[in-house]
Design a protein around this motif. Structure first.
Motif, PDB file in Angstrom:
ATOM      1  N   LEU A  63      86.883  57.672  -3.700  1.00  0.00           N
ATOM      2  CA  LEU A  63      86.153  58.924  -3.847  1.00  0.00           C
ATOM      3  C   LEU A  63      85.289  58.909  -5.091  1.00  0.00           C
ATOM      4  O   LEU A  63      85.636  58.308  -6.102  1.00  0.00           O
ATOM      5  CB  LEU A  63      87.128  60.091  -3.919  1.00  0.00           C
ATOM      6  N   GLY A  64      84.169  59.602  -5.015  1.00  0.00           N
ATOM      7  CA  GLY A  64      83.258  59.695  -6.135  1.00  0.00           C
ATOM      8  C   GLY A  64      82.096  60.600  -5.791  1.00  0.00           C
ATOM      9  O   GLY A  64      82.144  61.346  -4.805  1.00  0.00           O
ATOM     10  N   ALA A  65      81.040  60.547  -6.584  1.00  0.00           N
ATOM     11  CA  ALA A  65      79.844  61.329  -6.294  1.00  0.00           C
ATOM     12  C   ALA A  65      79.334  60.969  -4.897  1.00  0.00           C
ATOM     13  O   ALA A  65      78.912  61.823  -4.126  1.00  0.00           O
ATOM     14  CB  ALA A  65      78.780  61.068  -7.347  1.00  0.00           C
ATOM     15  N   ALA A  66      79.409  59.698  -4.576  1.00  0.00           N
ATOM     16  CA  ALA A  66      79.127  59.197  -3.236  1.00  0.00           C
ATOM     17  C   ALA A  66      80.301  58.283  -2.877  1.00  0.00           C
ATOM     18  O   ALA A  66      80.452  57.209  -3.450  1.00  0.00           O
ATOM     19  CB  ALA A  66      77.811  58.433  -3.206  1.00  0.00           C
ATOM     20  N   SER A  67      81.136  58.717  -1.967  1.00  0.00           N
ATOM     21  CA  SER A  67      82.351  57.972  -1.642  1.00  0.00           C
ATOM     22  C   SER A  67      82.056  56.731  -0.820  1.00  0.00           C
ATOM     23  O   SER A  67      81.020  56.626  -0.168  1.00  0.00           O
ATOM     24  CB  SER A  67      83.334  58.868  -0.891  1.00  0.00           C
ATOM     25  N   GLN A  68      83.023  55.812  -0.868  1.00  0.00           N
ATOM     26  CA  GLN A  68      82.888  54.572  -0.121  1.00  0.00           C
ATOM     27  C   GLN A  68      84.178  54.255   0.616  1.00  0.00           C
ATOM     28  O   GLN A  68      85.249  54.772   0.286  1.00  0.00           O
ATOM     29  CB  GLN A  68      82.528  53.427  -1.061  1.00  0.00           C
ATOM     30  N   GLU A  69      84.048  53.369   1.599  1.00  0.00           N
ATOM     31  CA  GLU A  69      85.160  52.990   2.466  1.00  0.00           C
ATOM     32  C   GLU A  69      85.169  51.467   2.591  1.00  0.00           C
ATOM     33  O   GLU A  69      84.127  50.837   2.605  1.00  0.00           O
ATOM     34  CB  GLU A  69      84.925  53.648   3.830  1.00  0.00           C
ATOM     35  N   SER A  70      86.371  50.903   2.688  1.00  0.00           N
ATOM     36  CA  SER A  70      86.521  49.463   2.885  1.00  0.00           C
ATOM     37  C   SER A  70      87.494  49.233   4.030  1.00  0.00           C
ATOM     38  O   SER A  70      88.510  49.913   4.133  1.00  0.00           O
ATOM     39  CB  SER A  70      87.059  48.804   1.610  1.00  0.00           C
ATOM     40  N   VAL A  71      87.189  48.266   4.870  1.00  0.00           N
ATOM     41  CA  VAL A  71      88.100  47.914   5.970  1.00  0.00           C
ATOM     42  C   VAL A  71      88.667  46.507   5.785  1.00  0.00           C
ATOM     43  O   VAL A  71      89.369  46.009   6.656  1.00  0.00           O
ATOM     44  CB  VAL A  71      87.414  48.063   7.352  1.00  0.00           C
ATOM     45  N   ASP A  72      88.374  45.906   4.622  1.00  0.00           N
ATOM     46  CA  ASP A  72      88.859  44.548   4.368  1.00  0.00           C
ATOM     47  C   ASP A  72      89.652  44.480   3.056  1.00  0.00           C
ATOM     48  O   ASP A  72      89.537  43.525   2.297  1.00  0.00           O
ATOM     49  CB  ASP A  72      87.717  43.543   4.380  1.00  0.00           C
ATOM     50  N   GLY A  73      90.445  45.497   2.803  1.00  0.00           N
ATOM     51  CA  GLY A  73      91.314  45.482   1.639  1.00  0.00           C
ATOM     52  C   GLY A  73      90.611  45.661   0.312  1.00  0.00           C
ATOM     53  O   GLY A  73      91.127  45.256  -0.718  1.00  0.00           O
ATOM     54  N   GLY A  74      89.432  46.274   0.322  1.00  0.00           N
ATOM     55  CA  GLY A  74      88.721  46.572  -0.908  1.00  0.00           C
ATOM     56  C   GLY A  74      87.708  45.544  -1.353  1.00  0.00           C
ATOM     57  O   GLY A  74      87.076  45.707  -2.392  1.00  0.00           O
ATOM     58  N   ARG A  75      87.513  44.490  -0.581  1.00  0.00           N
ATOM     59  CA  ARG A  75      86.549  43.455  -0.986  1.00  0.00           C
ATOM     60  C   ARG A  75      85.108  43.939  -0.836  1.00  0.00           C
ATOM     61  O   ARG A  75      84.289  43.722  -1.712  1.00  0.00           O
ATOM     62  CB  ARG A  75      86.799  42.172  -0.211  1.00  0.00           C
ATOM     63  N   THR A  76      84.796  44.566   0.294  1.00  0.00           N
ATOM     64  CA  THR A  76      83.443  45.086   0.509  1.00  0.00           C
ATOM     65  C   THR A  76      83.531  46.580   0.822  1.00  0.00           C
ATOM     66  O   THR A  76      84.526  47.052   1.378  1.00  0.00           O
ATOM     67  CB  THR A  76      82.725  44.359   1.664  1.00  0.00           C
TER      68      THR A  76
END
Length: 180
Positions: A93-106
């Motif tokens: 989470l953040g100002a613009a959140s992100q998601e990863s489906v490979d354990g946080g690598r990308t």
């Protein structure tokens, strides 16, 4: 003096976890234990230089490794959430959140556009049906029924945004007529 500590005796004693984590001055740290695989833990660590980023442990915190150097604004965000059904599926989470489906690598954009207000502070994922999520933002609440692909903005809840609240019971003795 930020650090990660672990207890195995209901809080009677604590051990600082450090193997593989950055050293020196650290800022805010967000943690997530994966419900489907509790030995997998994610940490978003605010640190200087290349030590800043997302860390992962697969042995309940004994050893950590940096999986990505991304950690946007760390002011009051730095929240990380793990999909309760998939330990490789992670949200930051953040100002613009992100998601990863490979354990946080990308990472790729999460809950952006489609009327979702920025500044994501809170994310609840239903552990029985992880498709259902509630996202708390500066603009209110949003609900998703499809893993965050689409969102409904909830407009019938009166809510306010607070950054800090302080309560001091000492004022009761100074203002007895106010506290009837």
């Amino acid at each position: 003096e930020s650090a990660i500590y672990k207890t195995s005796d209901a809080g009677k004693s604590w051990t600082q976890l450090s193997q593989g984590l950055p050293t020196g001055e650290l800022g805010r740290i967000g943690l997530a234990v994966c419900r489907s695989k509790p030995s997998t833990v994610y940490a978003v660590v605010h640190a200087k230089g290349s030590a800043n980023g997302v860390y992962r442990s697969d042995d309940a915190g004994a050893n950590w490794r940096q999986v990505n150097g991304v950690n946007g604004t760390a002011w009051y965000y730095s929240q990380v959430r793990c999909d309760p059904a998939d330990p490789e599926h992670v949200y930051r989470l953040g100002a613009a959140s992100q998601e990863s489906v490979d354990g946080g690598r990308t990472w790729f954009a999460f809950a952006s556009g489609a009327g979702v207000h920025g500044d994501h502070h809170a994310l609840w994922i239903n552990y029985e049906t992880p498709e259902q999520m509630i996202l708390g933002t500066d603009g209110g609440l949003n609900i998703s029924w499809d893993h965050g692909r689409t969102w409904d903005h909830i407009e019938n809840i009166v809510a306010g945004q607070f950054y800090a609240i302080a309560v001091d019971d000492a004022c009761r003795t100074n203002l007895p007529n106010v506290w009837a």
